[in-house]
Write a protein that holds these residues in place. Sequence first.
Motif, PDB file in Angstrom:
ATOM      1  N   VAL A  19     -13.711  42.640  -3.137  1.00 33.77           N
ATOM      2  CA  VAL A  19     -12.889  41.975  -2.260  1.00 33.77           C
ATOM      3  C   VAL A  19     -11.575  42.325  -1.915  1.00 33.77           C
ATOM      4  O   VAL A  19     -10.617  41.641  -1.332  1.00 33.77           O
ATOM      5  CB  VAL A  19     -13.085  40.229  -2.534  1.00 33.77           C
ATOM      6  N   THR A  79     -18.963  35.930  -1.847  1.00 31.38           N
ATOM      7  CA  THR A  79     -17.881  36.235  -0.826  1.00 31.38           C
ATOM      8  C   THR A  79     -17.686  37.272   0.225  1.00 31.38           C
ATOM      9  O   THR A  79     -17.448  37.330   1.117  1.00 31.38           O
ATOM     10  CB  THR A  79     -16.503  35.828  -1.432  1.00 31.38           C
ATOM     11  N   LEU A 125     -16.199  37.931   3.837  1.00 34.08           N
ATOM     12  CA  LEU A 125     -14.731  38.142   4.049  1.00 34.08           C
ATOM     13  C   LEU A 125     -14.690  39.690   4.430  1.00 34.08           C
ATOM     14  O   LEU A 125     -13.442  39.764   5.166  1.00 34.08           O
ATOM     15  CB  LEU A 125     -14.187  38.078   2.637  1.00 34.08           C
ATOM     16  N   THR A 130     -12.391  40.422   7.544  1.00 34.33           N
ATOM     17  CA  THR A 130     -11.182  40.980   7.496  1.00 34.33           C
ATOM     18  C   THR A 130     -11.268  42.116   8.747  1.00 34.33           C
ATOM     19  O   THR A 130     -10.288  42.578   9.209  1.00 34.33           O
ATOM     20  CB  THR A 130     -11.056  41.886   6.145  1.00 34.33           C
TER      21      THR A 130
END
Length: 340
Positions: free
Chosen positions: A191, A264, A268, A272
């Motif tokens: 991440v 996540t 994410l 992004t």
Amino acid sequence: MGGVGGGGGGTGGGGPGGSPGTHGAPPGGAPHRSPRHGGAGAVPPGPTTPGGGGGVHGSGRDPLEDPRSAGAEGDPDQQAGAASGSAGSEEEDEDASESSEISASDEDGSWIAWFCNLRGNEFFCEVDEDYVQDDFNLTGLNGLVPYYDYALDMVLDVEMPMEDSLTEEQQEIVESAAEMLYGLIHARYIVTNRGMHAMYEKYRSASFGRCPHVFCQGQPVLPVGLSDLPRNYTVNVFCPRCHGLFFPKSTRQANIDGAYFGTTFPHLYLMTHPEMIPVRPSQQYVPRVYGFKINQMSLYFRNHEDDHHHERVLQGEGGSRRRTSRSRQGGGGGGGGARR
């Protein structure tokens, strides 16, 4: 008198060790590195020198005659012994060369590279050692991983003394702990910007697989877990096009802990990089019988009746609430006008 003799070589090897950690020492000794590093380095055996030859007197042979031909004409038992000694020497040479090649290939790479290149670990990317060495990135993991310090030493290829070795059972525990520790670090690493870039390369090459949904047309998928805690769920794959969740195609990958990717990452990643979000499928499958659509009120859709009824109830409650609020507003205004 003529005679034949054979010679052979010997092999020897040892396994490397590693420096123990500071906490959680397993009883009965300090750990050593993974069996990947424990290959025995074999010493090539010496050449087999066929003996044979007799004196000039009483033999009737030329002293310059090939000793092998002399041995062939000698005692059959001695001849068989020489042949078996030569064959055994050749087999030992082959085993020694294979062992040395395996040991050299194992020592060339790091534990992280070796782990990620294992069959079934294609979902993992290589975490930078700088990231692993930062204690801030490992906050809280020492309470989840048994033998934490020993596992961390194994992941970072920290050498440990050869004389202090683990039992086989203890070694398996430390190796399992090292895999768990790397998986949990991996979930945090992917991440970050560097981790997302590493996973992007795998996503672009469809290393995680493709969506089995027909109308997604082979859309690459992303790995995701259903829990951030280990030993709860195995890893699944998420389709960015239809938002469906599926099992990995490979059974080896389907046994990976989902916590090693976390809940996540795929979401994410798409937030992004919004340019990577594909368009949802425009087609929708409609079940038919002999070309005719199935009636929504038939038993075929009985498992969906509760969902449709719930939606209708919610819609009805929403409309009645709006009507009630309007009537209350109108009634309040009328009463105020009457009092005036």
